[in-house]
Design an enzyme around this catalytic site. Structure first.
Site, PDB file in Angstrom:
ATOM      1  N   ASP A  67       0.833  -1.207   0.000  1.00  0.00           N
ATOM      2  CA  ASP A  67       0.000   0.000   0.000  1.00  0.00           C
ATOM      3  C   ASP A  67       0.865   1.254   0.000  1.00  0.00           C
ATOM      4  OD1 ASP A  67       0.972  -0.455   2.552  1.00  0.00           O
ATOM      5  OD2 ASP A  67      -0.972  -0.560   3.529  1.00  0.00           O
ATOM      6  N   ASN A 135      -7.577  -1.653  14.127  1.00  0.00           N
ATOM      7  CA  ASN A 135      -8.990  -1.837  13.764  1.00  0.00           C
ATOM      8  C   ASN A 135      -9.181  -3.061  12.855  1.00  0.00           C
ATOM      9  OD1 ASN A 135      -7.843  -0.933  11.404  1.00  0.00           O
ATOM     10  ND2 ASN A 135      -9.243   0.787  11.081  1.00  0.00           N
ATOM     11  N   HIS A 137      -7.475  -3.694  10.066  1.00  0.00           N
ATOM     12  CA  HIS A 137      -7.206  -3.512   8.640  1.00  0.00           C
ATOM     13  C   HIS A 137      -5.980  -4.306   8.212  1.00  0.00           C
ATOM     14  CE1 HIS A 137      -4.673   0.453   9.218  1.00  0.00           C
ATOM     15  NE2 HIS A 137      -3.861  -0.556   9.105  1.00  0.00           N
ATOM     16  N   GLU A 142      -9.664  -1.035   4.958  1.00  0.00           N
ATOM     17  CA  GLU A 142     -10.271  -0.654   6.231  1.00  0.00           C
ATOM     18  C   GLU A 142     -11.541  -1.477   6.475  1.00  0.00           C
ATOM     19  OE1 GLU A 142      -8.702   1.172   8.214  1.00  0.00           O
ATOM     20  OE2 GLU A 142      -7.925   3.024   7.364  1.00  0.00           O
TER      21      GLU A 142
HETATM   22  C1  GLP Z   1      -0.548   0.594   8.468  1.00  0.00           C
HETATM   23  C2  GLP Z   1      -0.322  -0.028   7.070  1.00  0.00           C
HETATM   24  C3  GLP Z   1      -0.253  -1.515   7.131  1.00  0.00           C
HETATM   25  C4  GLP Z   1       0.466  -1.941   8.391  1.00  0.00           C
HETATM   26  C5  GLP Z   1      -0.414  -1.602   9.577  1.00  0.00           C
HETATM   27  C6  GLP Z   1       0.221  -1.847  10.926  1.00  0.00           C
HETATM   28  O1  GLP Z   1      -1.503   1.602   8.444  1.00  0.00           O
HETATM   29  N1  GLP Z   1      -1.255   0.352   6.089  1.00  0.00           N
HETATM   30  O2  GLP Z   1       0.352  -2.018   5.961  1.00  0.00           O
HETATM   31  O3  GLP Z   1       0.714  -3.308   8.363  1.00  0.00           O
HETATM   32  O4  GLP Z   1      -0.949  -0.304   9.475  1.00  0.00           O
HETATM   33  O5  GLP Z   1       1.187  -0.873  11.256  1.00  0.00           O
HETATM   34  P1  GLP Z   1       2.161  -1.031  12.483  1.00  0.00           P
HETATM   35  O6  GLP Z   1       3.069  -2.178  12.137  1.00  0.00           O
HETATM   36  O7  GLP Z   1       2.930   0.251  12.584  1.00  0.00           O
HETATM   37  O8  GLP Z   1       1.341  -1.323  13.680  1.00  0.00           O
END
Ligand code: GLP
Length: 251
Positions: A67, A135, A137, A142
Site C-alpha cells: 500500500d 482496527n 485492517h 479498512e
Molecule cells: C498501516 C499499514 C499496514 C500496516 C499496519 C500496521 O496503516 N497500512 O500495511 O501493516 O498499518 O502498522 P504497524 O506495524 O505500525 O502497527
C-alpha cells in the site's frame, strides 16, 4: 493457520526472517510482497544481516509492496515504498527493475492500480507479509472493505489517520491511499502475518479466533490455506487467556 508465539519482539522478528530466508533459499526468484509500519522493522534488519553474512540474496527476487499514501511527493521519506527502500532495498542486492511501485498522480490513478493488479497476477506472489491495524485492517483495506476488492484508491479511517499523525506532524495525514485489495492479498500462495505488543492482542484474537466479519478485514485470512501467524507474547495474551479459560472449563 500456523501460530507461533515468541517471548519478545526480537525473537518474533528472527522467526519471521527465517520464514523469508527459507522461501528465498527454496526459490531464489520468489515474488515477495512487503508491508510497512513499525512491526516488520526488526524482520527487515534481520534480512539485511542475513544478506551481509552471505546467507541469502535478493538478486533474483521480485518485490511488491502492499500500500501507499496518496498526496505525497515521489521522494517523500514517509512514503511506504521509500521507507522500504531505506530499510531494505537499498541495503541488499535486489535489482531495481524487479521492484514494483504502487504510485501515481490522481489523474492516472485507475491505470496505476490496474497495472499493479495485473503485475501481481502475472508474477504470482509466493510470500506476502502483513501487519494488522488496531482496527483489523490489512494493508489499507479498512473495516467494511469488500472481500472481492482489488488494488484501488481508498479513504483512510479516522483511527488509521490518528495513529499516523505523529509521523506526519505538523503536516496533515493523507486522507486517501492506494492499496492492494483483499482479493489481491488472498491470491498470495503463502501469507505471513506479523504482530507484536499488547495493543494488538484484542484484534489478533478477534481476527483469528472470532467470526469472519467484513468489519474485521483480517478475519478473512482464516479462509486462506497457508497463513503463518507469528506474534510475540503480549500480542498473544488475549488468545492465551481464552485458551486457559477454555481448558479450565474442560477440566
Ligand atoms: C498501516 C499499514 C499496514 C500496516 C499496519 C500496521 O496503516 N497500512 O500495511 O501493516 O498499518 O502498522 P504497524 O506495524 O505500525 O502497527
Amino acid at each position: 493457520m500456523k501460530l507461533s508465539i515468541h517471548p519478545n519482539y526480537d525473537a518474533m522478528s528472527r522467526a519471521a526472517a527465517q520464514c523469508f530466508a527459507q522461501q528465498i533459499l527454496k526459490k531464489p526468484d520468489s515474488t515477495l510482497c512487503l508491508a510497512t509500519g513499525k512491526t516488520p522493522l526488526g524482520l527487515y534488519q534481520n534480512l539485511v544481516d542475513m544478506f551481509q553474512k552471505g546467507i541469502i540474496s535478493f538478486s533474483k527476487t521480485r518485490c511488491f509492496h502492499l500500500d501507499e499514501y496518496l498526496e505525497l511527493s515521489f521522494d517523500d521519506p514517509r512514503g511506504f515504498f521509500n521507507t522500504l527502500n531505506q530499510v531494505l532495498f537499498s541495503k541488499v542486492d535486489v535489482q531495481t527493475d524487479r521492484l514494483y511501485r504502487l504510485f501515481d498522480t490522481k489523474r492516472m490513478i485507475e491505470e496505476a492500480c490496474l497495472d499493479y493488479e495485473q503485475m501481481i497476477q502475472q508474477y504470482e506472489i509466493d510470500l506476502l507479509l502483513l501487519g494488522i491495524g488496531v482496527n483489523g485492517h490489512i494493508a489499507f483495506n479498512e473495516p467494511g472493505s469488500s472481500w472481492e476488492s482489488q488494488t484501488r484508491l481508498v479513504s483512510l479511517s479516522q483511527t488509521t489517520r490518528d495513529r499516523a499523525s505523529a509521523e506526519f506532524n505538523p503536516d496533515p495525514v493523507p486522507i486517501q491511499a492506494l492499496t492492494m485489495g483483499i482479493k489481491s492479498i488472498l491470491r498470495a500462495k503463502k501469507i505471513l502475518v506479523l504482530s507484536n505488543g499488547k495493543e494488538k492482542a484484542g484484534i489478533i484474537s478477534e481476527s483469528f479466533f472470532g467470526p469472519i466479519d467484513v468489519q474485521i478485514p483480517a478475519s478473512i485470512l482464516q479462509l486462506h490455506p497457508d497463513v503463518n501467524l507469528i506474534v510475540d507474547e503480549p500480542a498473544a495474551s488475549v488468545i492465551q487467556e481464552k485458551m486457559e479459560k477454555h481448558n479450565a472449563i474442560k477440566l
